[in-house]
Design an enzyme around this catalytic site. Structure first.
Site, short mmCIF file in Angstrom:
data_model
loop_
_atom_site.label_atom_id
_atom_site.label_comp_id
_atom_site.label_asym_id
_atom_site.label_seq_id
_atom_site.Cartn_x
_atom_site.Cartn_y
_atom_site.Cartn_z
N HIS A 100 -61.68 15.21 88.10
CA HIS A 100 -63.06 15.02 87.65
C HIS A 100 -63.93 14.36 88.72
O HIS A 100 -65.12 14.11 88.46
CB HIS A 100 -63.09 14.19 86.37
CG HIS A 100 -62.53 14.90 85.18
ND1 HIS A 100 -63.31 15.61 84.29
CD2 HIS A 100 -61.25 15.03 84.75
CE1 HIS A 100 -62.54 16.14 83.35
NE2 HIS A 100 -61.29 15.80 83.60
N SER A 151 -60.76 10.92 82.84
CA SER A 151 -61.32 12.04 82.09
C SER A 151 -61.65 11.70 80.64
O SER A 151 -62.41 12.44 80.01
CB SER A 151 -60.34 13.21 82.11
OG SER A 151 -59.10 12.85 81.52
N LYS A 163 -63.51 22.62 87.30
CA LYS A 163 -64.64 21.77 86.93
C LYS A 163 -65.82 22.04 87.85
O LYS A 163 -66.55 22.99 87.65
CB LYS A 163 -64.17 20.32 86.90
CG LYS A 163 -63.09 20.15 85.82
CD LYS A 163 -62.42 18.83 85.81
CE LYS A 163 -61.44 18.72 84.66
NZ LYS A 163 -60.32 19.69 84.71
#
Length: 391
Positions: free
Chosen positions: A199, A171, A231
């Site tokens: 992610h 990240s 996300k």
């Protein structure tokens, strides 16, 4: 509210970005965010917001209790089952906080006779999770799997269980783990693996199914895969992927689940619709990847330092000093681009950076705009270092 007024509070953090959106007309090219990980551009999609609103109308704003003691909604299991099917695992358990997921699970599966070995740039949730139990903890150099192999060779025999913890897509640096080599090492030492794909989902692989799809590897070879809904799935909360048997055990034993309230109806419905849209429109992943690669190539062509980033959604630009980093971030803000600096928290102090999150909704014109502004501000900072230090 202007960018200048926002930064005059003494630092460039906790900016009310809705105020920036409302003031978009003050900048010739409008307001532009590279600070949010809405990777697939779904957080404002009408289908996603409609699903969340519909869930509130039917179920209210909260679930009222933990799922174990207060019951759950059909939607909880429906989301978990569809996530498991999409990722290719036996089961999924959703938890109220992505951060809490790592903090909870590590202590839950390791005891006093066990060992945790983690990448030394692993996310803070893994670091804090490593401090919550009585097990031993070691680190290996970032993405240096031969260092990991040496540690396992020397130490694994001294412990019961050994858990390796790392990220899929890192990240802060935007690089990825060499999963085939990592699994080879793990399996040769009979260790377990916790892979944080917060992610990765919606980003890596042809359809966004993560690092395993990226490398064409069966996710069943990984004991614990951690994901987030905040996300690509445009909501909030975390989830654990594992075998069906392990997930059923966790439903009754994992403190972070048992003693935490269940995901709200709006969160579940919004995330589920985002997942459905990802499955219906995998071209969003293709568009995100094209934008990411374009940003990386333009940044490097301009002479910006992007470190080890591979061009997958997260791309940092590194600076020589914290002062230069803050100066460039402020220059971006003045031109309507929000991308705050990362100078102490979560990164080494000698590697300050601005972390840019790419989205499928960005355009090449957006990317050209931000790259040009970063290059211009960086050049200005090198011409006037004394003024930057004073500021």
């Amino acid at each position: 509210m202007s960018g200048k007024a926002l930064i005059e509070n003494g630092h460039p953090y906790f900016v009310p970005t809705d105020s920036l959106e409302d003031a978009s007309s003050q900048w010739p090219q409008g307001y532009l965010s590279f600070s949010h990980y809405d990777y697939l551009g779904l957080s404002h999609h009408p289908a996603v917001t409609a699903a969340a609103k519909g869930a509130i109308d039917r179920h209210g704003t909260g679930v009222g209790a933990s799922r174990l003691v207060g019951g759950e909604r059909l939607a909880h299991r429906a989301l978990e089952n569809d996530l498991a099917n999409f990722i290719g695992v036996g089961g999924v358990l959703s938890i109220i906080s992505g951060y809490l997921t790592n903090v909870s699970i590590i202590n839950h599966v390791l005891g006093p006779k066990d060992l945790l070995i983690m990448d030394d740039l692993a996310h803070n949730s893994i670091v804090i999770g490593s401090k919550t139990g009585k097990f031993a903890t070691l680190t290996y150099a970032h993405n240096d799997l031969e260092d990991l192999a040496r540690i396992l060779e020397a130490e694994a025999g001294n412990y019961g269980r050994v858990l390796i913890a790392t990220e899929g897509l890192f990240s802060m640096d935007g690089d990825i783990t060499d999963l085939p080599r990592l699994l080879e090492i793990k399996e040769s030492h009979d260790a377990w693996l916790l892979l944080d794909e917060a992610h990765s989902f919606g980003v890596l692989g042809a359809t966004g199914a993560g690092l395993c799809e990226h490398f064409d590897i069966d996710p069943g070879r990984i004991e614990l895969i951690i994901g987030t809904l905040s996300k690509s799935f445009a909501a909030s909360g975390g989830f654990i992927c594992s075998s069906a048997e392990v997930i059923e055990w966790l439903r009754f034993t994992l403190a972070g689940f048992v003693f935490s309230v269940g995901l709200s109806p709006a969160t579940v419905a919004g995330a589920h619709e985002a997942l459905n849209m990802l499955r219906r429109e995998p071209e969003r992943v293709t568009r995100l990847r094209a934008n990411s690669r374009y940003f990386l190539s333009r940044a490097r062509a301009t002479g910006l330092n992007t470190g080890t980033a591979v061009g997958e959604a997260v791309i940092p630009v590194l600076f020589d000093t914290p002062e230069q980093c803050v100066f460039v971030a402020e220059a971006l803000m003045q031109s309507g681009i929000y991308a705050p600096p990362v100078i102490h928290v979560g990164v080494p102090k000698d590697l300050p950076r601005i972390r840019f999150f790419l989205s499928a909704s960005h355009t090449e014109a957006d990317i050209d705009r931000v790259i040009a502004k970063v290059a211009e501000a960086r050049a200005a900072s090198t011409r006037a270092p004394d003024r930057i230090s004073a500021e």
